[in-house]
Write an enzyme that holds these catalytic residues in place. Structure first.
Site, PDB file in Angstrom:
ATOM      1  N   GLN A   1       0.553  17.637  30.129  1.00  0.00           N
ATOM      2  CA  GLN A   1       1.651  16.789  29.655  1.00  0.00           C
ATOM      3  C   GLN A   1       1.872  15.555  30.525  1.00  0.00           C
ATOM      4  O   GLN A   1       2.487  14.589  30.086  1.00  0.00           O
ATOM      5  CB  GLN A   1       2.958  17.603  29.587  1.00  0.00           C
ATOM      6  CG  GLN A   1       2.978  18.663  28.503  1.00  0.00           C
ATOM      7  CD  GLN A   1       2.957  18.091  27.087  1.00  0.00           C
ATOM      8  OE1 GLN A   1       3.194  16.904  26.868  1.00  0.00           O
ATOM      9  NE2 GLN A   1       2.635  18.932  26.123  1.00  0.00           N
TER      10      GLN A   1
ATOM     11  N   SER B   1      -5.899  17.538  28.737  1.00  0.00           N
ATOM     12  CA  SER B   1      -6.258  17.517  27.298  1.00  0.00           C
ATOM     13  C   SER B   1      -6.207  16.084  26.783  1.00  0.00           C
ATOM     14  O   SER B   1      -5.196  15.394  26.963  1.00  0.00           O
ATOM     15  CB  SER B   1      -5.266  18.351  26.477  1.00  0.00           C
ATOM     16  OG  SER B   1      -5.551  19.707  26.584  1.00  0.00           O
TER      17      SER B   1
ATOM     18  N   CYS C   1      13.297  32.309  16.023  1.00  0.00           N
ATOM     19  CA  CYS C   1      12.937  32.601  14.632  1.00  0.00           C
ATOM     20  C   CYS C   1      11.505  32.157  14.319  1.00  0.00           C
ATOM     21  O   CYS C   1      10.890  32.646  13.396  1.00  0.00           O
ATOM     22  CB  CYS C   1      13.880  31.885  13.681  1.00  0.00           C
ATOM     23  SG  CYS C   1      15.585  32.235  13.989  1.00  0.00           S
TER      24      CYS C   1
END
Lengths: 382, 274
Positions: free
Chosen positions: A180, A200, A327
């Protein structure tokens, strides 16, 4: 669609795309086939790309190993360190409780199957690793300290130089997952002095499925490479090099080197503006993480009384945001990062990550906030 | 766009057909679209999924005539942040719960009244709040039995009540002292259990129930976990052939969809046919 999910992935830069397209035509040969001119051309191009990527992090090109990205790099390092030191007894690794799942899961796997001990350092309310806890965790058999550079959910930056110093003072290897950080802020291996860094390309406008392991301890990786095969990448990562992908990453690195000062200044302005507007729209909003010691493009905030997964569902055709709601998780658990920071369930359930990038404008942020506000007002409990 | 032209609807018909070929018996198909948030009202997803459910119903009637009976239902999202409340029972919202007469947003009422296929007073209305409260009761009952399908993970402050599917474990509920909190898969499994009960009450001689349920793609994990968990929480007298076909909308219109399903054959059926 207003795209504000740059920490998940960035859109590919048009220059990167055209570089890759050209590479498919111009350097189609296998870079390991140096028995003919096409192969030599591809090999030469691969090495040029290696130099460019090395330049982005102030590294020696010999320390750049191309691979598929940070998840592979993290797995490679953790496994290799364990394999290298296990003949000497139990291997102790120190990492943090807010690492990416790819690092936590390989640690847990090795803990189950090998003679490995893992210490997960706690973080404070802002998401920063507790340095005192690190000092306390050190053991004679500690072989590796692995702490992420910037957190993907909150953007909080870790005190890498301090951690690195502690590691070196105790002759312990230091690894950082900088997926990041790199491409958003300058990163110099000369300043931070890590032994391993995971990178990345798709986090900085490059292609997906390509990345780098920076490594200045070749013997450790060579002892136990993750992928065995034809001995590419000096035997540390076999498999035919993905030259178009690598060329794309090198182009993205080149663009970062040329443009990062302007881009960072612009993003800092946008972040200040966004925080101010956020507080105007939502006086009760809670900003999660550290506002100052954090990535210039990331804000994580909770809007009380509305579940972020519901809010994002209503916004998904208009604004791309991210939530780490329980969730949405396969285990039905709240974000391990926000939990480690001590946030209660309700704050975690309403947390939204907003991450912007080079293409984001002030107008995008204004429109996004308008949409979030209208949707929030309709959803909140009356 | 003519809804009947949507590619995924013909895929669903193919799945229904394969189930019907397997269990060629008294079949009821329950179609559930129109899922909406209590506070937000009907959005494009709710409107489009209800329209698609009606279009699919027409296709089914055309294909199977009177051999298959249809019934419709809507699930209301009235949980809000109560989803994470550490409580045994959540207070109901102002609307009537689990009642065919519950008020719906005008957009959905209008779709239902314009359909020749649906009798408004026969539409089953379910509430997530009620499902959550009932899920806690179901889980408590199962735990009291000798053989519980759950595994119990003791954490620092609470116990996690989990189920293990083929690959992963997932949390069904959390117990802190005497307080239980049902998690999303438990709510979904309870909802499917309640559908089976209601359909069986309405069609006493049915031997095969097919549930076709429209959901948002971001809910796929909890919906499929809930579908899996149904076998753990359903009552022994609910051993009836049933299949659940889940349709996941990636967008609000159904241009991007994913369809998957699970078939459960009753012990009685298996004994007679194998």
């Amino acid at each position: 669609m207003i795209y504000l999910d740059y920490n998940a992935t960035t859109p590919i830069d048009p220059d990167v795309l055209s570089t890759m397209t050209a590479c498919f035509h111009d350097y189609f040969a296998n870079s390991a086939s140096v028995s003919h001119h096409e192969g030599i051309k591809a090999y030469h191009h691969l090495e040029k790309c290696r130099s460019t990527v090395a330049q982005m992090i102030d590294a020696d090109p010999n320390h750049i190993i191309f691979n598929s990205g940070a998840s592979e790099a993290n797995n490679t390092v953790i496994r290799a360190v364990v394999d290298y030191y296990k003949p000497q007894g139990t291997v102790h690794i120190i990492t943090s409780s807010i690492e990416h799942k790819c690092l936590i899961n390989i640690c847990e796997h090795l803990k189950q199957h090998e003679d490995v001990e893992i210490t997960y350092l706690p973080v404070d309310k802002s998401g920063k690793v507790c340095i005192q806890a690190l000092r306390t965790a050190l053991q004679p058999n500690t072989r590796l300290i692995s702490i992420m550079a910037a957190n993907n959910e909150t953007g909080t930056l870790q005190p890498l130089q301090e951690i690195s110093q502690i590691a070196h003072d105790h002759h312990i290897l230091f690894h950082t997952d900088a997926a990041q950080w790199i491409g958003k802020l300058p990163f110099s291996v000369k300043d931070i002095k890590p032994n391993f860094v995971s990178i990345s390309a798709h986090k900085f406008y490059g292609p997906k499925g390509v990345g780098v392991l920076y490594c200045n301890q070749h013997d450790i990786i060579l002892n136990s490479p993750l992928i065995h095969g034809g001995g590419q990448e000096s035997g540390m990562r076999s498999g035919t090099a993905n030259l178009p992908g690598i060329a794309g990453m090198a182009k993205a690195a080149e663009l970062f080197i040329a443009l990062h000062e302007d881009n960072i200044a612009q993003q800092k302005q946008l972040k200040t503006y966004l925080l101010k507007k956020l507080r105007q729209f939502f006086p009760h909003a809670i900003v999660n993480g550290c506002e100052n010691q954090s990535l210039p493009n990331t804000i994580n905030f909770s809007l009380p009384a509305v579940k972020s997964s519901t809010l994002l569902k209503k916004l998904k055709m208009k604004v791309a945001l991210s939530s780490a709601s329980a969730c949405l998780s396969s285990e039905q658990k709240p974000s391990h990062v926000l939990s480690a920071m001590g946030l209660d369930d309700k704050i975690s359930q309403s947390a939204i990550r907003l991450s912007f990038g080079n293409r984001t404008t002030l107008e995008d942020l204004d429109s996004a906030l308008d949409l979030i506000y209208t949707t929030y007002e309709r959803l909140k409990e009356h | 766009m003519n809804l009947c032209d949507k590619d995924y609807l013909s895929n669903v018909i193919t799945v229904v057909d394969s189930i019907y070929q397997e269990i060629n018996d008294k079949t009821v198909i329950y179609l559930e679209g129109g899922h909406f948030s209590h506070n937000f009202g009907a959005d494009d997803f709710a409107i489009n999924t209800l329209n698609d459910a009606i279009a699919l119903g027409s296709m089914i009637i055309k294909k199977y005539q009177r051999n298959i009976k249809l019934t419709y239902g809507i699930l209301i999202d009235d949980l809000g942040l109560a989803c994470s409340e550490d409580s045994c029972t959540i207070l109901p919202t102002g609307t009537k719960q689990d009642s065919t007469g519950s008020e719906l947003p005008s957009e959905l009422e209008s779709i239902l009244s314009n359909s020749k296929l649906i009798k408004r007073d026969k539409v089953l209305i379910f509430s997530e709040r009620t499902s959550k409260n009932r899920a806690i009761d179901s889980i408590k009952k199962i735990i009291k039995k000798d053989k519980s399908p759950f595994i119990f993970n003791e954490e620092e402050t609470h116990t996690e009540i989990k189920l293990v599917d083929q690959n992963h474990s997932f949390v069904m509920a959390r117990r802190q002292g005497h307080t239980f909190t049902a998690k999303c898969p438990a709510i979904m499994s309870q909802h499917y259990k309640d559908i089976l009960t209601k359909v069986k009450q309405r069609f006493a001689d049915v031997t095969n129930i097919i549930i076709i349920d429209w959901s948002d793609l971001s809910d796929k994990t909890k919906v499929t976990q809930g579908r899996f968990a149904l076998s753990a929480i359903k009552d022994s007298n609910q051993d009836i052939n049933h299949s659940i076909i889940n349709i996941f909308f990636g967008d609000d219109t159904g241009e991007i969809t994913e369809v998957n399903h699970e078939i459960h054959l009753s012990k009685k059926y298996l004994n007679q046919n194998i």
